[in-house]
Write a protein that holds these residues in place. Sequence first.
Motif: not given
Length: 119
Positions: A28-31, A58-59, A62-66
């Motif tokens: 689900s990614g970042l929360s 790629i996701a 982007e998650l790492f940079e975010e």
Amino acid sequence: MLTLTIAHRRELKAQAHTLNPVVMIGKSGLSASVMEELNRGLSSHELIKVKVQIDDRIARNELFEEICQLLNAAPVQHIGKIFVIYRPKPEETGKHEGYPSKKKTSTPFRTKRSFQNSV
């Protein structure tokens, strides 16, 4: 986002080699709770490993940079689904200001010969 020198990054990679992931990010990614846990981990450990369950490369980039942007941290390493993130602890100024110094006043080291010559 912090930047690191090549030598400092190399040292951090070596330190992170033995670490286990502190935080796991699901599909689900970042929360808010994940970001809070990442912030808590960086505050207490400075250097943490994060495991991500997202399959898209790629996701993950982007998650790492975010994560590094939001937490003002430095990206150290990204191998597969593992991130290594570093943020130095803020310096605690005045932590021991009120306490007197316990430094001993050292006397010069005396050898056996110095005792024999003083007689």
